[in-house]
Motif scaffolding. Structure first.
Motif, mmCIF file in Angstrom:
data_model
loop_
_atom_site.group_PDB
_atom_site.id
_atom_site.type_symbol
_atom_site.label_atom_id
_atom_site.label_comp_id
_atom_site.label_asym_id
_atom_site.label_seq_id
_atom_site.Cartn_x
_atom_site.Cartn_y
_atom_site.Cartn_z
ATOM 1 N N VAL A 55 0.873 -1.125 -0.075
ATOM 2 C CA VAL A 55 -0.005 -0.028 0.232
ATOM 3 C C VAL A 55 0.908 1.311 0.084
ATOM 4 C CG1 VAL A 55 -1.464 1.263 1.213
ATOM 5 C CG2 VAL A 55 -1.944 -1.038 1.171
ATOM 6 N N LEU A 56 0.486 2.197 -0.923
ATOM 7 C CA LEU A 56 1.310 3.529 -0.818
ATOM 8 C C LEU A 56 0.398 4.682 -0.526
ATOM 9 C CD1 LEU A 56 2.859 2.995 -4.557
ATOM 10 C CD2 LEU A 56 3.785 2.069 -2.384
ATOM 11 N N HIS A 57 1.047 5.643 0.365
ATOM 12 C CA HIS A 57 0.133 6.675 0.982
ATOM 13 C C HIS A 57 1.005 7.928 0.438
ATOM 14 C CE1 HIS A 57 -1.315 9.078 4.315
ATOM 15 N NE2 HIS A 57 -2.057 9.442 3.389
ATOM 16 N N ALA A 58 0.824 8.653 -0.431
ATOM 17 C CA ALA A 58 1.273 9.994 -0.798
ATOM 18 C C ALA A 58 0.774 11.138 -0.107
ATOM 19 C CB ALA A 58 1.141 10.216 -2.338
ATOM 20 N N GLU A 59 1.718 12.111 0.459
ATOM 21 C CA GLU A 59 1.288 13.077 1.097
ATOM 22 C C GLU A 59 2.155 14.376 0.475
ATOM 23 O OE1 GLU A 59 0.229 12.573 5.558
ATOM 24 O OE2 GLU A 59 2.255 11.447 5.292
ATOM 25 N N GLY A 60 1.376 15.624 0.454
ATOM 26 C CA GLY A 60 2.354 16.856 -0.074
ATOM 27 C C GLY A 60 1.288 17.541 -0.589
ATOM 28 N N PRO A 61 1.649 18.670 -1.259
ATOM 29 C CA PRO A 61 0.392 19.597 -1.711
ATOM 30 C C PRO A 61 -0.029 19.003 -3.135
ATOM 31 C CG PRO A 61 2.764 20.327 -2.238
ATOM 32 C CD PRO A 61 2.794 19.386 -0.939
ATOM 33 N N GLY A 62 0.367 18.096 -3.556
ATOM 34 C CA GLY A 62 0.078 17.524 -4.974
ATOM 35 C C GLY A 62 -0.861 16.406 -4.760
ATOM 36 N N ALA A 63 -0.818 15.948 -3.426
ATOM 37 C CA ALA A 63 -1.702 14.892 -3.173
ATOM 38 C C ALA A 63 -2.913 14.986 -2.261
ATOM 39 C CB ALA A 63 -0.727 13.673 -2.213
ATOM 40 N N GLN A 64 -3.406 16.159 -2.344
ATOM 41 C CA GLN A 64 -4.531 16.769 -1.543
ATOM 42 C C GLN A 64 -5.961 15.828 -1.976
ATOM 43 O OE1 GLN A 64 -5.559 20.747 -2.141
ATOM 44 N NE2 GLN A 64 -3.409 21.296 -1.677
ATOM 45 N N HIS A 65 -6.483 15.200 -0.746
ATOM 46 C CA HIS A 65 -7.700 14.450 -1.158
ATOM 47 C C HIS A 65 -8.829 14.756 -2.166
ATOM 48 C CE1 HIS A 65 -10.784 11.632 -0.688
ATOM 49 N NE2 HIS A 65 -11.635 12.445 0.109
ATOM 50 N N ASP A 66 -9.130 16.133 -1.957
ATOM 51 C CA ASP A 66 -10.257 16.333 -2.984
ATOM 52 C C ASP A 66 -9.830 16.940 -4.131
ATOM 53 O OD1 ASP A 66 -12.051 16.403 -0.589
ATOM 54 O OD2 ASP A 66 -11.498 18.607 0.017
ATOM 55 N N MET A 179 16.601 -2.461 -1.671
ATOM 56 C CA MET A 179 17.122 -1.226 -1.326
ATOM 57 C C MET A 179 16.847 -0.184 -2.772
ATOM 58 S SD MET A 179 17.188 -1.941 1.640
ATOM 59 C CE MET A 179 17.760 -0.317 2.534
ATOM 60 N N SER A 180 17.332 -0.940 -3.890
ATOM 61 C CA SER A 180 17.320 -0.221 -5.104
ATOM 62 C C SER A 180 15.698 0.123 -5.413
ATOM 63 C CB SER A 180 17.781 -0.837 -6.169
ATOM 64 O OG SER A 180 19.204 -1.116 -5.965
ATOM 65 N N SER A 181 14.974 -0.750 -5.009
ATOM 66 C CA SER A 181 13.449 -0.516 -5.073
ATOM 67 C C SER A 181 12.790 0.534 -4.165
ATOM 68 C CB SER A 181 12.737 -1.856 -5.107
ATOM 69 O OG SER A 181 11.411 -1.588 -5.245
ATOM 70 N N LEU A 182 13.576 0.720 -2.917
ATOM 71 C CA LEU A 182 13.118 1.620 -2.220
ATOM 72 C C LEU A 182 13.540 2.862 -2.803
ATOM 73 C CD1 LEU A 182 13.579 -0.243 1.091
ATOM 74 C CD2 LEU A 182 11.531 0.619 0.263
ATOM 75 N N LEU A 183 14.820 3.157 -3.081
ATOM 76 C CA LEU A 183 15.104 4.492 -3.777
ATOM 77 C C LEU A 183 14.280 4.875 -4.878
ATOM 78 C CD1 LEU A 183 17.346 6.744 -4.107
ATOM 79 C CD2 LEU A 183 18.632 4.961 -5.729
ATOM 80 N N ALA A 184 13.986 3.856 -5.661
ATOM 81 C CA ALA A 184 12.996 4.301 -6.776
ATOM 82 C C ALA A 184 11.631 4.638 -6.250
ATOM 83 C CB ALA A 184 12.696 3.044 -7.774
ATOM 84 N N PHE A 185 11.214 4.376 -5.326
ATOM 85 C CA PHE A 185 10.042 4.812 -4.669
ATOM 86 C C PHE A 185 10.067 6.127 -3.763
ATOM 87 C CE2 PHE A 185 7.705 0.469 -4.706
ATOM 88 C CZ PHE A 185 6.667 1.134 -5.272
ATOM 89 N N ALA A 186 11.367 6.399 -3.126
ATOM 90 C CA ALA A 186 11.505 7.745 -2.252
ATOM 91 C C ALA A 186 11.142 8.939 -3.238
ATOM 92 C CB ALA A 186 12.843 7.658 -1.832
ATOM 93 N N PRO A 187 10.405 9.972 -2.985
ATOM 94 C CA PRO A 187 9.999 10.980 -3.949
ATOM 95 C C PRO A 187 11.021 11.999 -3.964
ATOM 96 C CG PRO A 187 9.023 11.134 -1.731
ATOM 97 C CD PRO A 187 9.501 9.654 -1.686
ATOM 98 N N THR A 188 11.165 12.796 -4.865
ATOM 99 C CA THR A 188 12.160 13.813 -4.957
ATOM 100 C C THR A 188 11.470 15.073 -4.631
ATOM 101 O OG1 THR A 188 11.489 14.298 -7.253
ATOM 102 C CG2 THR A 188 13.134 12.500 -7.064
ATOM 103 N N GLY A 189 10.300 15.115 -4.503
ATOM 104 C CA GLY A 189 9.631 16.504 -4.051
ATOM 105 C C GLY A 189 9.084 17.171 -5.296
ATOM 106 N N LYS A 190 9.419 16.934 -6.420
ATOM 107 C CA LYS A 190 9.369 17.783 -7.659
ATOM 108 C C LYS A 190 7.892 17.567 -8.271
ATOM 109 C CE LYS A 190 14.228 17.719 -9.092
ATOM 110 N NZ LYS A 190 15.163 17.296 -10.334
#
Length: 308
Positions: A55-66, A179-190
């Motif tokens: 399960v993935l849960h994204a948070e940030g200004p681009g991931a607002q629920h509405d 660990m390479s897969s986790l790196l690919a999942f880690a967001p850049t913030g862009k």
């Protein structure tokens, strides 16, 4: 739920004791409204967690629920698709099977969406393929590799990887792939996503951000010398992943995952399917077989060379 109902009863009793008029129909109506809200917000998430390998849960200004950003949602789904297929391809290839072809045929499902920023569930459906080994546990093993990612992510510390990671994942090749897969999942913030939560039923939850991304980038480049042995391995070059500077070498003792930071695109293409001698330092599994090599030199072997 029980706590909530008990709280409603306490509110009603307290109001009655204080001489306030208690209207049962209003109290019941308020309870029903609250139960409806809980069901609408919690049940979809429960379904996502129950029916997903990861399960993935994204948070940030681009991931607002509405009104989430379309670019953020696109990054999340495309990254999940590419990364899960890459993990599947790598794990199968480490078994000595054509992982690229099987990963292409894999059926990766979106097992659900839930409110609260952006939650998505991923479910891996392993294809029926004659290329795969006759192993009834294969589907479980591949799903397990995805489900274990949150547990392994919790070994990422502020400045490096915490002790105990090698005990948690004893196979060096699979550990490097995870660990390479986790790196690919880690967001850049862009893309409007600052943090990405990953979780599974069996292994709990962890959070990936730009901090974890920096730690992983450094850790994947830097070997732990105390665990390594110097040596030369010979074999056929298989899967090559230029984004992670990794390729696989099929040797007489099995598949070895190789790390080579200076691997060029033209070099990788010319190497695929051919015999090479690879020297450097490698880490072994519990049985003493080489599984992860940090390459210092690569030399082509004669066309007539073959595995013994």
């Amino acid at each position: 739920m029980r706590v909530f109902l008990e709280h409603c009863m306490e509110v009603g009793l307290l109001a009655a004791r204080n001489g306030m008029e208690v209207r049962p129909n209003e109290l019941v109506s308020g309870v029903i409204d609250q139960l409806d809200k809980i069901a609408r917000e919690s049940y979809p998430l429960f379904q996502v967690i129950e029916n997903s390998d990861l399960v993935l849960h994204a948070e940030g200004p681009g991931a607002q629920h509405d009104l989430p950003w379309l670019s953020a949602l696109n990054w999340l789904t495309s990254t999940a698709n590419k990364n899960m297929r890459g993990l599947l391809r790598t794990m199968i290839d480490l078994m000595g099977v054509d992982g690229k072809r099987v990963a292409r045929e894999a059926d990766l499902r979106l097992s659900g969406l839930a409110p609260g920023s952006v939650w998505i569930g991923l479910k891996l459906m392993v294809p029926d393929s004659p290329l795969l080994p006759a192993d009834i546990q294969l589907g479980y093993r591949l799903s397990e590799a995805a489900a274990r990612l949150p547990m392994l992510a919790r070994f990422i510390d502020d400045e490096g990887l915490r002790p105990g990671l090698r005990e948690a994942e004893p196979d060096p090749a699979q550990r490097d792939a995870a660990m390479s897969s986790l790196l690919a999942f880690a967001p850049t913030g862009k893309r409007g996503i600052h943090t990405l939560g990953i979780s599974s039923r069996e292994y709990g939850a962890a959070t990936l951000s730009q901090r974890e991304r920096v730690v992983l980038q450094e850790a994947l480049r830097r070997p732990v010398d105390s665990r390594l042995r110097a040596g030369v391995l010979q074999g056929e070059v298989r899967e090559a992943d230029l984004d992670k500077t990794r390729f696989h070498l099929r040797t007489a003792d099995g598949i070895v995952r190789c790390v080579h930071s200076a691997l060029r695109v033209d070099q990788a293409r010319s190497m695929l399917g051919r015999m090479h001698s690879v020297s450097g330092k490698y880490e072994t599994d519990a049985d003493g077989r080489p599984r992860l090599m940090y390459v210092e030199r690569i030399e082509p072997m004669p066309e007539s060379a073959s595995l013994l």
